[in-house]
Design a protein around this motif. Structure first.
Motif, PDB file in Angstrom:
ATOM      1  N   ALA A 248       0.826  -1.206   0.000  1.00  0.00           N
ATOM      2  CA  ALA A 248       0.000   0.000   0.000  1.00  0.00           C
ATOM      3  C   ALA A 248       0.863   1.260   0.000  1.00  0.00           C
ATOM      4  O   ALA A 248       1.961   1.290   0.564  1.00  0.00           O
ATOM      5  CB  ALA A 248      -0.921   0.005   1.219  1.00  0.00           C
ATOM      6  N   GLY A 249       0.321   2.301  -0.623  1.00  0.00           N
ATOM      7  CA  GLY A 249       0.969   3.614  -0.571  1.00  0.00           C
ATOM      8  C   GLY A 249       2.375   3.585  -1.121  1.00  0.00           C
ATOM      9  O   GLY A 249       2.654   3.014  -2.183  1.00  0.00           O
ATOM     10  N   ASP A 250       3.287   4.225  -0.375  1.00  0.00           N
ATOM     11  CA  ASP A 250       4.694   4.268  -0.799  1.00  0.00           C
ATOM     12  C   ASP A 250       5.537   3.234  -0.063  1.00  0.00           C
ATOM     13  O   ASP A 250       6.752   3.390   0.071  1.00  0.00           O
ATOM     14  CB  ASP A 250       5.268   5.671  -0.606  1.00  0.00           C
ATOM     15  N   ASP A 251       4.908   2.150   0.390  1.00  0.00           N
ATOM     16  CA  ASP A 251       5.627   1.133   1.167  1.00  0.00           C
ATOM     17  C   ASP A 251       6.710   0.426   0.363  1.00  0.00           C
ATOM     18  O   ASP A 251       7.694  -0.050   0.936  1.00  0.00           O
ATOM     19  CB  ASP A 251       4.652   0.096   1.728  1.00  0.00           C
ATOM     20  N   ALA A 252       6.547   0.328  -0.961  1.00  0.00           N
ATOM     21  CA  ALA A 252       7.583  -0.325  -1.771  1.00  0.00           C
ATOM     22  C   ALA A 252       8.872   0.491  -1.748  1.00  0.00           C
ATOM     23  O   ALA A 252       9.969  -0.047  -1.544  1.00  0.00           O
ATOM     24  CB  ALA A 252       7.097  -0.517  -3.204  1.00  0.00           C
ATOM     25  N   SER A 253       8.756   1.799  -1.945  1.00  0.00           N
ATOM     26  CA  SER A 253       9.944   2.662  -1.889  1.00  0.00           C
ATOM     27  C   SER A 253      10.546   2.643  -0.490  1.00  0.00           C
ATOM     28  O   SER A 253      11.776   2.582  -0.326  1.00  0.00           O
ATOM     29  CB  SER A 253       9.572   4.090  -2.284  1.00  0.00           C
ATOM     30  N   ALA A 254       9.682   2.675   0.526  1.00  0.00           N
ATOM     31  CA  ALA A 254      10.168   2.647   1.904  1.00  0.00           C
ATOM     32  C   ALA A 254      10.929   1.357   2.192  1.00  0.00           C
ATOM     33  O   ALA A 254      11.974   1.367   2.851  1.00  0.00           O
ATOM     34  CB  ALA A 254       9.003   2.800   2.877  1.00  0.00           C
ATOM     35  N   LEU A 255      10.417   0.235   1.686  1.00  0.00           N
ATOM     36  CA  LEU A 255      11.078  -1.051   1.915  1.00  0.00           C
ATOM     37  C   LEU A 255      12.492  -1.054   1.345  1.00  0.00           C
ATOM     38  O   LEU A 255      13.439  -1.490   2.003  1.00  0.00           O
ATOM     39  CB  LEU A 255      10.239  -2.166   1.292  1.00  0.00           C
ATOM     40  N   VAL A 256      12.634  -0.579   0.109  1.00  0.00           N
ATOM     41  CA  VAL A 256      13.965  -0.593  -0.514  1.00  0.00           C
ATOM     42  C   VAL A 256      14.925   0.326   0.240  1.00  0.00           C
ATOM     43  O   VAL A 256      16.069  -0.037   0.509  1.00  0.00           O
ATOM     44  CB  VAL A 256      13.871  -0.188  -1.998  1.00  0.00           C
ATOM     45  N   VAL A 257      14.455   1.531   0.603  1.00  0.00           N
ATOM     46  CA  VAL A 257      15.325   2.465   1.311  1.00  0.00           C
ATOM     47  C   VAL A 257      15.743   1.895   2.669  1.00  0.00           C
ATOM     48  O   VAL A 257      16.902   2.015   3.073  1.00  0.00           O
ATOM     49  CB  VAL A 257      14.630   3.827   1.486  1.00  0.00           C
ATOM     50  N   ARG A 258      14.821   1.248   3.364  1.00  0.00           N
ATOM     51  CA  ARG A 258      15.131   0.681   4.680  1.00  0.00           C
ATOM     52  C   ARG A 258      16.129  -0.469   4.591  1.00  0.00           C
ATOM     53  O   ARG A 258      17.026  -0.603   5.423  1.00  0.00           O
ATOM     54  CB  ARG A 258      13.853   0.179   5.344  1.00  0.00           C
ATOM     55  N   GLN A 259      15.978  -1.320   3.581  1.00  0.00           N
ATOM     56  CA  GLN A 259      16.751  -2.557   3.551  1.00  0.00           C
ATOM     57  C   GLN A 259      18.047  -2.457   2.756  1.00  0.00           C
ATOM     58  O   GLN A 259      19.000  -3.180   3.043  1.00  0.00           O
ATOM     59  CB  GLN A 259      15.890  -3.687   2.988  1.00  0.00           C
ATOM     60  N   LEU A 260      18.082  -1.577   1.763  1.00  0.00           N
ATOM     61  CA  LEU A 260      19.233  -1.536   0.855  1.00  0.00           C
ATOM     62  C   LEU A 260      20.573  -1.344   1.557  1.00  0.00           C
ATOM     63  O   LEU A 260      21.552  -2.048   1.236  1.00  0.00           O
ATOM     64  CB  LEU A 260      19.000  -0.466  -0.215  1.00  0.00           C
ATOM     65  N   PRO A 261      20.707  -0.399   2.511  1.00  0.00           N
ATOM     66  CA  PRO A 261      22.036  -0.172   3.105  1.00  0.00           C
ATOM     67  C   PRO A 261      22.652  -1.410   3.753  1.00  0.00           C
ATOM     68  O   PRO A 261      23.881  -1.548   3.794  1.00  0.00           O
ATOM     69  CB  PRO A 261      21.770   0.936   4.132  1.00  0.00           C
ATOM     70  N   ALA A 262      21.837  -2.330   4.256  1.00  0.00           N
ATOM     71  CA  ALA A 262      22.377  -3.531   4.897  1.00  0.00           C
ATOM     72  C   ALA A 262      23.070  -4.444   3.901  1.00  0.00           C
ATOM     73  O   ALA A 262      23.860  -5.325   4.303  1.00  0.00           O
ATOM     74  CB  ALA A 262      21.248  -4.296   5.597  1.00  0.00           C
ATOM     75  N   PHE A 263      22.820  -4.246   2.618  1.00  0.00           N
ATOM     76  CA  PHE A 263      23.425  -5.092   1.592  1.00  0.00           C
ATOM     77  C   PHE A 263      24.584  -4.395   0.887  1.00  0.00           C
ATOM     78  O   PHE A 263      25.072  -4.888  -0.130  1.00  0.00           O
ATOM     79  CB  PHE A 263      22.354  -5.522   0.588  1.00  0.00           C
TER      80      PHE A 263
END
Length: 496
Positions: A248-263
């Motif tokens: 929902a909403g902008d959750d896809a963009s939020a997911l990538v921003v949250r998780q990307l730095p760990a990789f």
């Protein structure tokens, strides 16, 4: 979803590559065959000039009519152009499809180039080429979003690069120019099959892994990550895999921003396209900043804001849905109801640059909605360099010698007064890159006039304090944040 997955084998791709090379079906060859005017007309969606120009272009003309113009071409002409690749193999692989006694393209295969050369990109036919709607697992060709991410990605040499959600593989193609090893993932089996065709056709060794989001590369790290995620904002649904996440909403963009730095490896950099909601009573910068994990430098650049009705209409047209139809009305109602229920005033879109750091992170959110020509990728790399310098030298700004680059000019807007012209706005303007602008007061203008690479900032502030009868300590406290911002935007360069 479509069940028939194309099988572009290594042998088929090698034979097709030979045929393309022999015909000069590449970015330069197509332009030369069509000529500038017909090529420009094709880019505007006007095929007739290109069709006329391709008639006498031999095998190259055949490929242009097949793959760029979507024409039905006699079998004998296609067979001659394909050389050692049998027609039956091309049809069986899904590359071509029968149309009576003629053949049409079964896949979109077109040249795509950069300043160093040309590739071929394999994708699905669009709705115009198919003559009907595309399936849910449609693999998009190289569109405006893909091109904008290409231009927004830094190109410094790296060891490993991850293309998250590769689609047709175009981001990985560009990544292969500067990365030693490239990994590409996608949730769609069809996308991976077509991306594999893209890589085989271009003789590139790219690791392909299927799975959702970062799951296929769990416990791995990369020097650089690029991602063009399914960032369409709205109700949680999936009409097309390439654009809809089901979140929902902008959750896809939020997911990538949250998780990307760990990789990312330490100092590793990520580049992605993203969308974010503009919610009533909330600053968009506060919203996206909350997505960030600790230890992450972040630069959010907002390129556009769309009001809800315009946003919904745009994506309905993208799906080939008539907004006046019963289906279009129903989807628009549901979409706009969702926006209204969530107090959405608009949808922002732009680029995000992330870097994993052990230092105190820098987070900047800014609008860049003006037109500019320079690619943002080089600016993003330079921005990260300047942020790193400020992190290590921010307490020493007063001891630093600065100069105003030659690409920075001062603009004045004046109005008539009783004593002649009176300056109402003094604006510093960087004429290259994104064209940053900063309005300055009289003291800041005078300070920058002295930044010619000779005296340290402290000396200039001392002279300015005397000349304008100002307290030097207070002047320094006011000037240092401005100087830091100008350094971040490349409007002041460090000399010593």
């Amino acid at each position: 979803m479509s069940d028939d997955l194309p099988e572009l084998t290594a042998d088929l791709c090698a034979r097709l590559r030979d045929a393309f090379l022999a015909a000069r079906y590449d970015a330069d060859g197509v332009v030369e065959a069509l000529g500038g005017q017909a090529h420009a007309a094709l880019g505007r969606g006007e095929p007739v000039p290109a069709l006329r120009a391709s008639r006498d272009a031999g095998a190259l003309g055949t490929f242009i009519r097949l793959f760029l113009l979507g024409e039905a071409v006699p079998e004998r002409e296609v067979a001659a152009a394909l050389g050692s690749l049998p027609l039956g193999d091309a049809v069986a692989a899904g590359l071509l499809r029968a149309d009576g006694e003629r053949l049409r393209a079964g896949l979109d295969v077109r040249p795509h180039g950069d300043e160093e050369g040309s590739w071929w990109v394999v994708a699905d036919l669009d709705s115009d080429q198919l003559g009907g709607p595309v399936p849910e697992d449609h693999v998009l060709g190289v569109g405006h979003a893909s091109l904008s991410l290409i231009r927004a990605t830094s190109r410094r040499p790296v060891g490993t690069l991850l293309d998250l959600g590769t689609g047709n593989g175009v981001q990985a193609l560009h990544g292969s120019r500067h990365a030693q090893r490239v990994t590409a993932t996608d949730v769609s089996a069809r996308a991976l099959r077509l991306a594999q065709g893209t890589f085989r056709l271009n003789e590139l060794d790219v690791e392909l892994v299927q799975g959702e989001w970062f799951a296929p590369v769990a416990r791995r790290r990369f020097d650089q990550i690029v991602c063009n995620p399914p960032f369409v904002v709205g109700p949680p649904r999936v009409d097309y895999v390439y654009r809809d996440s089901g979140l929902a909403g902008d959750d896809a963009s939020a997911l990538v921003v949250r998780q990307l730095p760990a990789f990312l490896t330490e100092g590793g950099v990520g580049h992605l396209l993203a969308s974010w909601l503009h919610v009533e009573g909330e600053d968009w910068a506060d919203r996206v900043s909350r997505w960030l994990p600790k230890g992450t430098d972040a630069w959010f650049v907002q390129r556009d804001i769309a009001e809800p009705a315009l946003y919904v209409g745009t994506w309905l047209r993208d799906a080939g849905i008539d907004a006046r139809s019963a289906e279009g009305r129903a989807k628009a109602e549901a979409w706009l109801d969702w926006f209204a229920a969530n107090d959405v005033a608009g949808v922002g879109f732009g680029f995000v640059t992330l870097r994993r750091t052990e230092g105190t992170p820098t987070i900047v959110c800014e609008d860049l909605r003006q037109a500019y020509d320079d690619p943002l990728g080089g600016e993003a790399a330079a921005w990260l360099d300047r942020v790193e310098w400020l992190r290590g030298h921010g307490s020493q700004l007063a001891d630093t010698v600065f100069r105003v680059p030659d690409t920075v000019v001062l603009e004045r807007i004046e109005e008539p007064s009783d004593e002649g012209w009176r300056t109402v706005i003094s604006r510093l303007h960087r004429t290259d890159g994104p064209g940053w602008q900063h309005e300055l007061d009289e003291l800041a203008t005078a300070l920058l006039a002295g930044c010619r690479g000779v005296l340290p900032l402290a000396d200039l502030l001392g002279l300015l304090a005397v000349a304008h009868d100002e307290d030097e300590a207070e002047l320094e406290r006011a000037a240092l944040p401005i100087v830091a911002e100008l350094v971040r935007h490349g409007m002041l360069e460090v000399v010593a």
